[in-house]
Design an enzyme around this catalytic site. Structure first.
Site, short mmCIF file in Angstrom:
data_model
loop_
_atom_site.label_atom_id
_atom_site.label_comp_id
_atom_site.label_asym_id
_atom_site.label_seq_id
_atom_site.Cartn_x
_atom_site.Cartn_y
_atom_site.Cartn_z
N ASN A 67 0.83 -1.21 0.00
CA ASN A 67 0.00 0.00 0.00
C ASN A 67 0.86 1.25 0.00
OD1 ASN A 67 -0.23 -1.28 2.84
ND2 ASN A 67 -1.09 0.70 3.34
N ASP A 68 0.72 2.15 0.93
CA ASP A 68 1.27 3.51 0.82
C ASP A 68 2.76 3.58 0.45
OD1 ASP A 68 -1.05 3.41 2.29
OD2 ASP A 68 -0.26 4.50 4.00
#
Ligand code: DQQ
Length: 587
Positions: A67-68
């Site tokens: 993710n991020d």
């Protein structure tokens, strides 16, 4: 001949002899994605998974969940990218900081994980954070550590990590000193206190903000420090806004009001404006405002031309979240990088063994109007361009499509400029639409007025990742409306609704308005197509939309690309350049 005119959607076939200019530049496209068969452990069985959705030039790890983006930075000749990663599977969990390095932001080498849960101050997770380069070229990372699982999603503190060896340009090893955590929550909301920004320096202090909330109020708490170790919470938040929900992954940075160069995060001065971005946990999109930095009050103040809330400007009106920027001191530019989650189901992600990609890093700068940002894929991406096809001055009557052949269209870069001779035929903007929630207005109109709905001025654009009989296609197109006040509104749609015969996927009709002066009667569109993602930039990066799509027929060499017009006004392709994209070396 690389081009054919086809007949779609039952419109009269209009064939015109067009001055077509096919220009193959002779280089080898070589852009096929990996279609290898992988065996993935799925419950007790081994399931055969065809890897048709892995991307050829977008950032992703070999397997598992991502993710991020975290702490992007430049250090001693290398770009560093850390990211939230689950080493154990294709769903979110067991989060560590994975680490890759690059010399060009496109090809990446994986390194060992930089930060993993190991200490009481991050035992249950090493969540998002940022890097700051301290004087003497000393990078330091501040990230969120989860110290207790309760209250959900975890008790959050902020920790720092420093390189074990500053002479290693790869920064392979990171130390988490024992005086962590350096920032503990001093308010009730211990489970909504995360994602520290890059710090900036002024008036004798380092400053950073941390994302938070109080009920539905988004809050960016400001902390100050002289030595980067002892941090004090400022009396007032740096910025706050009611009715938006939790602010995750805040980002704050200066932009120059002169030219396209980026600025170091600590820059202050006459020609400087500021950007504040928040990732909205409740809606899962990033929005930003442009504003000023009041140095006396140590506060960010959005301009009154910027909507501060769910209806605010977005970097990307599609699948894009938890983004972060950094200043590249070598090319003097600010680079934006963001995460695109899957739109497939969790069980499909588990079966394919991976989930999540990062979008192509974009240079960001202030539009000359001063009221929005412009974004463009980093120029290094162009090095992947292989075989090329070009069209010039080609007319599209209502119902025409032109197939772009001769390149690998499932892994391509397409750049096209359209023109039209009059705005007369623009459809009337239906005032009833203003009843849609403003943050969903463009998307709602794209849902009603898809590519097959005949219009006046538009829809025209690209049919990407199309199957041979158009059972599947992802249209990216413009449609121009005229309001009762005789103003024009330009809509860009990236519509996943017809993208796949698989009914299980999330297939939104993403849309965004394009704030453009139509005096020249021209609109441009660049789409980066990469198997399961289409990233589209309208008008030199004024409006950007990324869609994740999972065609069942339009995969690999079975995918087609068309330019189309389904409006009564004749559209001319002034120029279309399309390239096969070579596969990048990624992890
Ligand atoms: N992802 C991280 C958090 C952040 C969220 C956890 C945003 O730090 O708030 O993986 O996607």
């Amino acid at each position: 001949m690389g081009v054919t005119i086809r007949f779609i959607w039952g419109f009269p076939l209009l064939i015109c002899l067009l001055p077509l200019l096919n220009n193959f530049d002779g280089r080898d496209g070589g852009a096929m994605a990996s279609h290898k068969l992988h065996f993935v452990e799925h419950t007790e069985n081994l399931v055969e998974v065809k890897q048709v959705y892995r991307t050829g030039y977008h950032f992703q790890p070999k397997k598992n969940w991502i993710n991020d983006p975290n702490a992007p930075m430049y250090y001693k000749g290398l770009y560093h990218l850390f990211y939230q990663y689950n080493p154990k599977g294709a769903v979110w969990g067991n989060i560590v900081w994975a680490h890759s390095v690059s010399t060009d932001l496109i090809n990446w080498i994986p390194l060992e994980h930089a930060i993993v849960p190991s200490k009481p101050f991050d035992k249950y997770g090493c969540w998002s954070g940022s890097a700051t380069i301290l004087p003497g070229n000393k990078p330091v990372i501040i990230y969120t550590g989860i110290v207790k699982q309760k209250p959900e999603p975890g008790y959050q503190v902020q920790n720092y990590a420093i390189p074990a060896n500053y002479s290693d340009p790869y920064l392979r090893k990171w130390i988490k000193p024992d005086n962590n955590p350096i920032i503990k929550p001093i308010h009730q909301n211990v489970s909504s206190f995360r994602d520290p920004t890059t710090a900036w320096f002024n008036k004798g202090h380092w400053k950073l903000v941390i994302g938070s909330k109080n009920n539905y109020r988004g809050i960016a708490y400001l902390y100050r420090s002289r030595d980067f170790i002892k941090w004090t919470k400022a009396k007032h938040p740096f910025h706050t806004k009611s009715d938006v929900g939790m602010w995750e992954c805040p980002d704050f940075f200066p932009v120059s009001s002169k030219g396209t160069n980026g600025l170091d995060t600590s820059a202050i001065g006459g020609d400087v404006k500021y950007v504040f971005k928040a990732s909205l946990d409740m809606t899962r999109f990033d929005y930003y405002t442009i504003g000023t930095y009041d140095l006396v009050k140590d506060k960010y103040i959005p301009d009154n031309t910027s909507v501060d809330g769910w209806a605010g400007l977005r970097y990307d009106y599609g699948n894009f979240y938890a983004s972060k920027t950094f200043f590249d001191p070598i090319k003097k530019r600010r680079i934006l990088t963001g995460w695109a989650n899957e739109s497939s189901t969790t069980s499909e992600d588990i079966a394919k063994g991976w989930a999540g990609i990062h979008l192509i890093p974009r240079k960001v700068w202030l539009d000359p109007s001063g009221n929005k940002l412009l974004q463009w894929p980093v120029v290094e991406l162009d090095k992947l361009r292989g075989q090329k096809i070009q069209l010039s001055y080609t007319k599209l009557n209502k119902g025409d499509t032109i197939e772009i052949k001769g390149i690998v269209v499932a892994q391509a870069d397409v750049d096209v400029t359209f023109t039209f001779s009059s705005l007369e035929k623009a459809e009337l903007y239906d005032e009833k639409w203003d009843k849609f929630p403003p943050e969903n207005l463009a998307k709602s109109i794209c849902g009603i007025k898809g590519a097959t709905v005949q219009g006046g001025l538009g829809p025209f654009g690209l049919l990407t990742l199309a199957s041979s009989k158009l059972e599947e296609y992802t249209p990216v197109f413009f449609r121009i409306f005229k309001t009762v006040q005789n103003k024009h509104r330009v809509l860009l749609c990236s519509d996943a609704t017809p993208s796949s015969l698989n009914q299980n996927e999330y297939k939104p009709s993403f849309g965004g308005f394009v704030d453009v002066d139509l005096a020249e009667k021209k609109l441009s569109l660049r789409s980066l197509i990469d198997h399961s993602v289409v990233e589209s930039f309208a008008e030199g990066g004024k409006t950007v939309i990324s869609s994740r799509i999972y065609p069942t027929l339009a995969v690999g060499e079975h995918a087609h690309l068309h330019v189309f017009n389904n409006g009564s006004e004749i559209i001319t392709i002034v120029r279309l350049n399309a390239w096969s994209m070579n596969t990048a070396h990624i992890n």
